[in-house]
Each structure stands twice: as structure tokens, then as C-alpha cells.
Scaffold this motif. Sequence first.
Motif, PDB file in Angstrom:
ATOM      1  N   PHE A 124     107.144 107.909  75.407  1.00  0.00           N
ATOM      2  CA  PHE A 124     106.927 106.471  75.542  1.00  0.00           C
ATOM      3  C   PHE A 124     108.266 105.740  75.590  1.00  0.00           C
ATOM      4  O   PHE A 124     109.276 106.209  75.078  1.00  0.00           O
ATOM      5  N   LYS A 125     108.240 104.545  76.172  1.00  0.00           N
ATOM      6  CA  LYS A 125     109.415 103.665  76.171  1.00  0.00           C
ATOM      7  C   LYS A 125     109.259 102.675  75.019  1.00  0.00           C
ATOM      8  O   LYS A 125     108.495 101.717  75.106  1.00  0.00           O
ATOM      9  N   GLY A 126     109.935 102.935  73.923  1.00  0.00           N
ATOM     10  CA  GLY A 126     109.802 102.067  72.762  1.00  0.00           C
ATOM     11  C   GLY A 126     110.400 102.700  71.533  1.00  0.00           C
ATOM     12  O   GLY A 126     111.221 103.622  71.619  1.00  0.00           O
ATOM     13  N   THR A 127     109.980 102.224  70.368  1.00  0.00           N
ATOM     14  CA  THR A 127     110.546 102.699  69.108  1.00  0.00           C
ATOM     15  C   THR A 127     109.522 103.416  68.240  1.00  0.00           C
ATOM     16  O   THR A 127     109.901 104.074  67.272  1.00  0.00           O
ATOM     17  N   ASN A 128     108.227 103.312  68.562  1.00  0.00           N
ATOM     18  CA  ASN A 128     107.214 103.997  67.765  1.00  0.00           C
ATOM     19  C   ASN A 128     105.991 104.267  68.631  1.00  0.00           C
ATOM     20  O   ASN A 128     105.935 103.865  69.799  1.00  0.00           O
ATOM     21  N   GLU A 129     104.996 104.937  68.040  1.00  0.00           N
ATOM     22  CA  GLU A 129     103.822 105.356  68.789  1.00  0.00           C
ATOM     23  C   GLU A 129     102.972 104.182  69.269  1.00  0.00           C
ATOM     24  O   GLU A 129     102.133 104.332  70.154  1.00  0.00           O
ATOM     25  N   GLU A 130     103.174 102.987  68.684  1.00  0.00           N
ATOM     26  CA  GLU A 130     102.420 101.823  69.122  1.00  0.00           C
ATOM     27  C   GLU A 130     102.903 101.295  70.470  1.00  0.00           C
ATOM     28  O   GLU A 130     102.242 100.464  71.089  1.00  0.00           O
ATOM     29  N   ASP A 131     104.053 101.784  70.918  1.00  0.00           N
ATOM     30  CA  ASP A 131     104.595 101.370  72.221  1.00  0.00           C
ATOM     31  C   ASP A 131     104.102 102.294  73.334  1.00  0.00           C
ATOM     32  O   ASP A 131     104.806 102.535  74.308  1.00  0.00           O
ATOM     33  N   ASP A 132     102.871 102.798  73.188  1.00  0.00           N
ATOM     34  CA  ASP A 132     102.367 103.769  74.167  1.00  0.00           C
ATOM     35  C   ASP A 132     102.145 103.121  75.530  1.00  0.00           C
ATOM     36  O   ASP A 132     101.843 101.938  75.643  1.00  0.00           O
ATOM     37  N   THR A 133     102.358 103.909  76.551  1.00  0.00           N
ATOM     38  CA  THR A 133     102.138 103.494  77.937  1.00  0.00           C
ATOM     39  C   THR A 133     101.341 104.590  78.640  1.00  0.00           C
ATOM     40  O   THR A 133     101.545 105.769  78.384  1.00  0.00           O
ATOM     41  N   ASP A 134     100.455 104.187  79.524  1.00  0.00           N
ATOM     42  CA  ASP A 134      99.520 105.142  80.115  1.00  0.00           C
ATOM     43  C   ASP A 134      99.995 105.638  81.483  1.00  0.00           C
ATOM     44  O   ASP A 134      99.246 105.616  82.460  1.00  0.00           O
ATOM     45  N   ASP A 135     101.253 106.083  81.552  1.00  0.00           N
ATOM     46  CA  ASP A 135     101.702 106.768  82.771  1.00  0.00           C
ATOM     47  C   ASP A 135     100.828 107.998  82.997  1.00  0.00           C
ATOM     48  O   ASP A 135     100.324 108.597  82.033  1.00  0.00           O
ATOM     49  N   ARG A 136     100.679 108.405  84.259  1.00  0.00           N
ATOM     50  CA  ARG A 136      99.768 109.509  84.559  1.00  0.00           C
ATOM     51  C   ARG A 136     100.429 110.510  85.518  1.00  0.00           C
ATOM     52  O   ARG A 136     100.887 110.129  86.590  1.00  0.00           O
ATOM     53  N   LEU A 137     100.456 111.755  85.094  1.00  0.00           N
ATOM     54  CA  LEU A 137     100.938 112.849  85.933  1.00  0.00           C
ATOM     55  C   LEU A 137      99.714 113.604  86.444  1.00  0.00           C
ATOM     56  O   LEU A 137      98.957 114.191  85.661  1.00  0.00           O
ATOM     57  N   ARG A 138      99.524 113.580  87.763  1.00  0.00           N
ATOM     58  CA  ARG A 138      98.374 114.234  88.384  1.00  0.00           C
ATOM     59  C   ARG A 138      98.839 115.457  89.176  1.00  0.00           C
ATOM     60  O   ARG A 138      99.869 115.398  89.856  1.00  0.00           O
ATOM     61  N   ILE A 139      98.050 116.525  89.106  1.00  0.00           N
ATOM     62  CA  ILE A 139      98.316 117.721  89.896  1.00  0.00           C
ATOM     63  C   ILE A 139      97.086 117.957  90.766  1.00  0.00           C
ATOM     64  O   ILE A 139      95.972 118.141  90.255  1.00  0.00           O
ATOM     65  N   SER A 140      97.294 117.925  92.070  1.00  0.00           N
ATOM     66  CA  SER A 140      96.212 118.096  93.032  1.00  0.00           C
ATOM     67  C   SER A 140      96.523 119.282  93.935  1.00  0.00           C
ATOM     68  O   SER A 140      97.689 119.652  94.127  1.00  0.00           O
ATOM     69  N   VAL A 141      95.482 119.874  94.501  1.00  0.00           N
ATOM     70  CA  VAL A 141      95.649 121.022  95.393  1.00  0.00           C
ATOM     71  C   VAL A 141      94.772 120.837  96.622  1.00  0.00           C
ATOM     72  O   VAL A 141      93.832 120.038  96.632  1.00  0.00           O
ATOM     73  N   THR A 142      95.084 121.597  97.658  1.00  0.00           N
ATOM     74  CA  THR A 142      94.311 121.575  98.885  1.00  0.00           C
ATOM     75  C   THR A 142      94.291 122.970  99.488  1.00  0.00           C
ATOM     76  O   THR A 142      95.257 123.722  99.353  1.00  0.00           O
ATOM     77  N   GLY A 143      93.190 123.294 100.137  1.00  0.00           N
ATOM     78  CA  GLY A 143      93.109 124.563 100.858  1.00  0.00           C
ATOM     79  C   GLY A 143      93.097 124.374 102.350  1.00  0.00           C
ATOM     80  O   GLY A 143      92.994 125.347 103.105  1.00  0.00           O
ATOM     81  N   ASP A 144      93.213 123.099 102.794  1.00  0.00           N
ATOM     82  CA  ASP A 144      93.155 122.817 104.230  1.00  0.00           C
ATOM     83  C   ASP A 144      94.381 122.044 104.701  1.00  0.00           C
ATOM     84  O   ASP A 144      94.284 121.161 105.543  1.00  0.00           O
TER      85      ASP A 144
END
Length: 222
Positions: A124-144
Motif C-alpha cells: 500500500f501507499k501509506g503508513t499503515n494498513e488503513e491506507d489500503d488501495t485496491d490495485d488489481r493484478l490480473r492474469i489472463s490467458v488465451t488459446g486462440d
Amino acid sequence: HNDLYHVFNDAGIYEVVLTASNDFESLASSPTIVTVLAPGEMDTPAVQGFEAASFPSEDWFIIDQLNDGGWEITEDASFSGSRSLHLANWGNDIEFNKDFLLSSTMDLSEAVEVRIKYNWAYCFKGTNEEDDTDDRLRISVTGDCGNDWDLRKMHRGYTSLPSAPPHYYPFVPENSDEWNEHTIVLNQPYYLTPNFRVMFELESSLGNDIFLDYINLTLIHI
């Protein structure tokens, strides 16, 4: 019609609109998403620790939609070796900004299973756990080859994405203890094709920097 209208010089995902006009009117088609691949096919099994001098390359390339600085090589931190990929998210001020890392095609037609292991570091960007931010890392795949992408895993800032305590300043992991690891296992026939690809996507919620390293694709054969 054999006339050539446009050539894409760089690999990536593009929105294409066809416009036809005459002396009286102009008509435009609905947007179509076109995937342009780098030439060549990636060898498998594959391990990408970003130690090679060339990046982006024919095997791995990026899409930086806002041209504000996408995934880049860094020597400031790594899970394995001396380099990793870094995305400077701390200074981003555009919520939902997305940056992509995509592989070229891989031939999985002789495999019965593929395992995708990867490591990342984020806080998180901050000084404690209350400074949480909901950034999201997604992993996707394709077969076509990228016509249809399937989300296979998402790490959220509120849950599994953080790997280290919050940092007020741009985050740099100090050691391997500040990295997370995950493995995706795929055995569905529609992924085990000659045109398999992987995509990593970071959607920003104005959090801290993120690092990605040691992407390992292992094939299981009968």
C-alpha cells in the motif's frame, strides 16, 4: 480489395474503425479490436527472469495505453537474478489506468497441462494498513492467439496483492521475503493449442509501485 491501408509497426492491441465516404456522406464501422503479434513463437518451457538485455522483445512486449510509462526493466530489486519488471504506480494520478505485459504465442498442443508460476512485490501507499488501495493484478490467458482472453487469477489490493508492509514513499522490496508467489494450473483443451498466450495486467487504484519477476511456464506431457 487488395489495396493496403495501414501497417502496424509495433505489436499490441489496437481499436480499428473503418470509415467509408463519398461526396455526400461518411460512414464509420463499429470499433473492432485487433491484436498484432510480434514475429516468431516462444520456446517452451519458458522462464522469464528479465535478465536478457533486450526488453520488450519478440517473446514479451507491453501495452502502455496512456504512454505515461509502462512496465520497465529495473535493477533496483528482483526475486531471482539481478533484474525484474517494475511499474511506477506510486506517481500515477489516473485511477483505473491499465498497463499490460503480453507474451507471444506458445505451442502447447503436445501438453496435457501447463503451470504458470510468477512472483510479484507490492504494498500500500501509506503508513499503515488503513491506507489500503485496491490495485488489481490480473492474469489472463488465451488459446486462440488473443481473440478471446480468459481471466484466470486476480490479486486485489484488499486481499492477496500486498507482499510487504505499507510504504509512504515509492516501494522497493528489500529481499525475497517481500515477494509473493502463485501458480496457475491449466489443463483445459481449449488452452492447450499452438496459439497459447499469457497476459499480465495492472489496473491502478492509485497505490504503490509493483514489481514482477520469474515468470515460469512448465509443460506437463503424458
